[in-house]
Write a protein that holds these residues in place. Structure first.
Motif, PDB file in Angstrom:
ATOM      1  N   GLN A   1      76.294 -17.879   5.105  1.00 35.72           N
ATOM      2  CA  GLN A   1      75.028 -17.917   4.378  1.00 35.72           C
ATOM      3  C   GLN A   1      74.929 -19.205   3.546  1.00 35.72           C
ATOM      4  N   GLN A   2      76.043 -19.579   2.935  1.00 33.06           N
ATOM      5  CA  GLN A   2      76.032 -20.796   2.117  1.00 33.06           C
ATOM      6  C   GLN A   2      75.754 -22.026   2.987  1.00 33.06           C
ATOM      7  N   ARG A   3      76.362 -22.054   4.182  1.00 32.74           N
ATOM      8  CA  ARG A   3      76.133 -23.178   5.103  1.00 32.74           C
ATOM      9  C   ARG A   3      74.664 -23.278   5.493  1.00 32.74           C
ATOM     10  N   THR A   4      73.976 -22.141   5.596  1.00 32.40           N
ATOM     11  CA  THR A   4      72.550 -22.172   5.936  1.00 32.40           C
ATOM     12  C   THR A   4      71.751 -22.866   4.830  1.00 32.40           C
ATOM     13  N   PHE A   5      72.015 -22.509   3.578  1.00 29.88           N
ATOM     14  CA  PHE A   5      71.360 -23.217   2.472  1.00 29.88           C
ATOM     15  C   PHE A   5      71.660 -24.724   2.557  1.00 29.88           C
ATOM     16  N   GLU A   6      72.922 -25.054   2.791  1.00 27.91           N
ATOM     17  CA  GLU A   6      73.311 -26.481   2.823  1.00 27.91           C
ATOM     18  C   GLU A   6      72.602 -27.215   3.961  1.00 27.91           C
ATOM     19  N   ARG A   7      72.547 -26.572   5.119  1.00 24.51           N
ATOM     20  CA  ARG A   7      71.939 -27.211   6.287  1.00 24.51           C
ATOM     21  C   ARG A   7      70.469 -27.525   6.024  1.00 24.51           C
TER      22      ARG A   7
END
Lengths: 205, 205
Positions: B138-144
């Motif tokens: 989920q955190q990677r989605t925000f970052e992306r």
């Protein structure tokens, strides 16, 4: 204090040594096992003393928890007030002061912060009322600084109180992810969070 | 499911009714007393069944906790992916989709969210690895999404990953303060958090 216990920012110079050891031991044990997973015997043993001595100093495990959360908020509020006193009149500088103090305290006292965030539900009504009141004091400080910047037209957020809550929650969360010795040091985190907070309030110098 | 138990978003249509009742009962009891303050007997009683039946379905209290946190992240990730699929190509719209989904799930499942935030420490290593991996998804989605906006020069934040973490933490925190029936309804919170998140990433259309 037994060397096995990591000192806590929650102890005070005028604490009796045994009380200070019990506070540090409570932080250490409750940070790992939670309030309900920690017994009076666990805390006393970690402090190198007995349950009877704990009861002498704190009356109950509940009273000890209230002490932890109450003192944690005192540390946070005092650091924030001091930073604001040192800041000038400029709203951006004042927001930077509040963000820096709030992030700084949560970086320096990660265990205490995580206990504070997860154990409010474990407080009985009187202690909870005290802790929630002090938490609200800190929240009001964020709101006051953001509103002041909006009133002086250097912050452009349309929802100052929501933005203040957004920023303060983000600043609190550093206690959950920060790793000392990791890729970011504390001053870098603080500098970045100040810059992001200024963007979040819509700062237009 | 006994009517005394509030249904949980964590149950699934293909759960056996008893398993669903146990999941809902675990959410209800652990949200109040924490993992360590809740016994297998407490959960079974709240579900109107016996510890033996709980052990039949979940093997252990630990396994039940892993199920709660794992499913909670599945709900969050699925809602976010669906929102992104429906969003267009515009970075601001994509950030709005992620923020809306993340805030929406945390508003709709406040108890589950608070258990997820406070009980990661109560997970044994295998379960913790699983849950941390999904949390990182989920955190990677925000970052992306934030990085994409920066690459396309419509987001101006100098620290995309830190800003992504700042925003996601603020969005998660709604579970802690939102009161259904209070002054703000869910869609208003979502709309305001979208606008603040766009400011936080330095959106310049």
């Amino acid at each position: 204090m037994p060397t096995a216990v990591t000192p806590s920012v929650l102890t005070r110079p005028d604490d009796e040594p045994t009380a200070a050891a019990l506070i540090a031991a409570a932080v250490e044990t409750m940070a790992v096992h939670g309030y309900h997973g920690t017994s009076v015997r666990d805390v006393a043993a970690a402090a190198g003393t007995s349950p009877a001595v704990l009861y002498h100093h704190f009356e109950s495990k509940q009273r000890l928890l209230v002490t932890l959360l109450d003192r944690g908020l005192d540390v946070l509020i005092a650091a924030t007030e001091e930073a604001l006193d040192l800041a000038g009149d400029d709203p951006a500088e004042r927001l930077g002061a509040v963000v820096g103090a709030h992030v700084g305290v949560h970086l320096e006292s990660q265990r205490e912060s995580l206990i504070g965030q997860s154990e409010i539900r474990s407080l009985e009504p009187a202690g909870r009322a005290l802790v929630v009141t002090k938490r609200d004091v800190q929240q009001r400080t964020f709101e006051r600084v953001v509103r002041d910047g909006v009133r002086r037209t250097v912050f452009t957020t349309a929802t100052p109180d929501d933005t203040a809550r957004f920023v303060s929650a983000a600043c609190t969360s550093v206690a959950g992810w920060y790793r000392p010795g990791g890729p970011l040091d504390g001053p870098t985190v603080i500098a970045r969070y100040r810059a992001i907070a200024l963007d979040a309030v819509g700062y237009r110098p």
